[in-house]
Design a protein around this motif. Structure first.
Motif, PDB file in Angstrom:
ATOM      1  N   ARG A   1     -15.772  36.123 -45.266  1.00 40.94           N
ATOM      2  CA  ARG A   1     -14.666  37.692 -44.188  1.00 40.94           C
ATOM      3  C   ARG A   1     -13.498  36.213 -43.168  1.00 40.94           C
ATOM      4  O   ARG A   1     -12.303  37.062 -43.719  1.00 40.94           O
ATOM      5  N   ARG A   2     -13.761  35.066 -42.955  1.00 39.53           N
ATOM      6  CA  ARG A   2     -12.535  34.062 -42.514  1.00 39.53           C
ATOM      7  C   ARG A   2     -12.164  34.142 -43.774  1.00 39.53           C
ATOM      8  O   ARG A   2     -11.307  33.771 -43.076  1.00 39.53           O
ATOM      9  N   ALA A   3     -12.342  33.626 -44.596  1.00 37.91           N
ATOM     10  CA  ALA A   3     -11.239  33.334 -45.862  1.00 37.91           C
ATOM     11  C   ALA A   3     -10.688  34.437 -46.538  1.00 37.91           C
ATOM     12  O   ALA A   3      -9.696  34.148 -46.173  1.00 37.91           O
ATOM     13  N   LEU A   4     -11.008  35.608 -46.301  1.00 35.21           N
ATOM     14  CA  LEU A   4     -10.363  36.794 -46.342  1.00 35.21           C
ATOM     15  C   LEU A   4      -9.358  36.993 -45.641  1.00 35.21           C
ATOM     16  O   LEU A   4      -8.431  36.872 -46.057  1.00 35.21           O
TER      17      LEU A   4
ATOM     18  N   ARG B   1      -3.508  36.749 -43.844  1.00 33.27           N
ATOM     19  CA  ARG B   1      -2.542  36.182 -42.639  1.00 33.27           C
ATOM     20  C   ARG B   1      -1.610  35.512 -43.505  1.00 33.27           C
ATOM     21  O   ARG B   1       0.257  35.628 -43.162  1.00 33.27           O
ATOM     22  N   GLU B   2      -1.959  34.381 -44.102  1.00 32.05           N
ATOM     23  CA  GLU B   2      -1.009  33.625 -44.855  1.00 32.05           C
ATOM     24  C   GLU B   2       0.129  34.706 -45.949  1.00 32.05           C
ATOM     25  O   GLU B   2       1.117  33.940 -46.569  1.00 32.05           O
ATOM     26  N   ALA B   3      -0.620  35.405 -46.470  1.00 30.87           N
ATOM     27  CA  ALA B   3      -0.068  36.634 -46.413  1.00 30.87           C
ATOM     28  C   ALA B   3       1.186  37.471 -46.243  1.00 30.87           C
ATOM     29  O   ALA B   3       2.359  37.610 -46.764  1.00 30.87           O
TER      30      ALA B   3
ATOM     31  N   LYS C   1      -0.854  37.029 -52.352  1.00 32.31           N
ATOM     32  CA  LYS C   1      -1.182  38.059 -52.834  1.00 32.31           C
ATOM     33  C   LYS C   1      -2.553  38.514 -53.840  1.00 32.31           C
ATOM     34  O   LYS C   1      -3.304  39.074 -53.123  1.00 32.31           O
ATOM     35  N   ARG C   2      -1.988  37.804 -54.591  1.00 29.46           N
ATOM     36  CA  ARG C   2      -3.176  37.077 -55.948  1.00 29.46           C
ATOM     37  C   ARG C   2      -3.985  36.709 -54.869  1.00 29.46           C
ATOM     38  O   ARG C   2      -5.570  37.045 -55.521  1.00 29.46           O
ATOM     39  N   ALA C   3      -3.992  35.686 -53.996  1.00 27.50           N
ATOM     40  CA  ALA C   3      -5.489  34.814 -53.116  1.00 27.50           C
ATOM     41  C   ALA C   3      -5.798  35.635 -52.660  1.00 27.50           C
ATOM     42  O   ALA C   3      -6.992  35.740 -52.153  1.00 27.50           O
TER      43      ALA C   3
ATOM     44  N   ALA D   1      10.305  31.381 -52.285  1.00 30.99           N
ATOM     45  CA  ALA D   1       9.793  32.063 -51.326  1.00 30.99           C
ATOM     46  C   ALA D   1       9.240  33.451 -51.911  1.00 30.99           C
ATOM     47  O   ALA D   1       8.012  33.863 -52.042  1.00 30.99           O
ATOM     48  N   GLN D   2      10.027  33.849 -52.374  1.00 31.29           N
ATOM     49  CA  GLN D   2       9.257  35.272 -53.469  1.00 31.29           C
ATOM     50  C   GLN D   2       7.916  34.636 -54.732  1.00 31.29           C
ATOM     51  O   GLN D   2       6.919  35.209 -54.775  1.00 31.29           O
TER      52      GLN D   2
END
Length: 276
Positions: free
Chosen positions: A90-93, A98-100, A59-61, A51-52
């Protein structure tokens, strides 16, 4: 060399080998008991490490998505990118953010599981409380709940979904049941941390799919559709998408107007070279 002298010189080899074998066997038994007690903790630690690693990638994404969005905003100001390109970035960001957040929440949950698994390490004398024994009992409990629907005629009539393998909810449960059965280790067999984690996840999936199937059966028995979600969620989602597109279009129009105003205010210098 005289055989008698050879035996006298090397008399210590057999006792030493026997002693080494005894120590090795004792070490294996101790290792087996220790791994049996600590299976849940070792698996939880592995999950936390994974998970880490996933959280670091997310975070890098986010950084990459933020940089790409900033680049396209600048490109649009220079009329080299469209408002649709910026909206897509913007949607990708937003999706990356959200995934982060989800990955960070997963790390926190995994840390809690590590602490719980550490606190639940049983004494060596209580083998019935070992992680694999507890997991087997949870597996058996779900199977017993399912068999109540299979063996009770009144329940079969009241909840026909629970015996319908073609129903999506029940089909998912049956698939989970097969997977948990296949991953269940044989009694008295050694099991690795990875095998325990796979069986643990299969039992958790079995519990989840059974709850979904049971909820579906009860909802349909009551004349309700369990798959029908609130209509306002779809309307809100559509409204949000339309609002985002409108904001992007407005921002694009404002950027174009600003560029035109700047061009009018600062006209290019005229060529004042006298004609020949």
């Amino acid at each position: 060399m005289d055989p008698l002298m050879l035996a006298v010189e090397w008399w210590w080899i057999a006792p030493a080998a026997a002693g080494a074998g005894a120590v090795t066997a004792l070490g294996v038994r101790r290792s087996r008991k220790s791994s049996g007690r600590r299976l849940a903790l070792d698996a939880a630690r592995n999950d936390l490490s994974d998970a880490q690693h996933e959280a670091g990638q997310r975070k890098r994404a986010v950084k990459l998505a933020r940089a790409e969005h900033a680049r396209l905003v600048a490109e649009r100001s220079a009329s080299r990118a469209t408002s649709s390109d910026v909206a897509s970035a913007r949607r990708a960001l937003q999706q990356a953010e959200r995934e982060a957040k989800a990955a960070s929440a997963d790390v926190r949950a995994r840390r809690v599981r590590v602490n719980v698994a550490r606190a639940e390490i049983p004494p060596a004398s209580r083998q019935e409380r070992f992680p694999l024994a507890r997991l087997n009992r949870a597996h058996d409990a779900i199977t017993a709940r399912w068999m109540q629907y299979e063996t009770d005629p009144a329940r079969l009539i009241a909840y026909p979904v629970m015996s319908n393998g073609k129903d999506p909810a029940m089909a998912a449960f049956l698939a989970a049941a097969r997977r948990a059965r296949d991953l269940r280790p044989a009694s008295e067999s050694r099991i690795t941390t990875a095998e325990f984690a796979a069986y643990r996840d299969a039992v958790a999936d079995l519990e989840r799919t059974f709850d979904v199937a049971e909820h579906t059966a009860k909802e349909r028995a009551a004349g309700r559709d369990p798959d029908a979600g609130p209509a306002w969620q779809d309307s809100a989602h559509a409204l949000f998408n339309r609002s985002a597109e409108a904001i992007d279009k407005a921002a694009g129009a404002a950027a174009s107007a600003f560029a035109a105003w700047s061009a009018r205010r600062n006209p290019p210098p005229r060529d004042e070279t006298p004609e020949q």
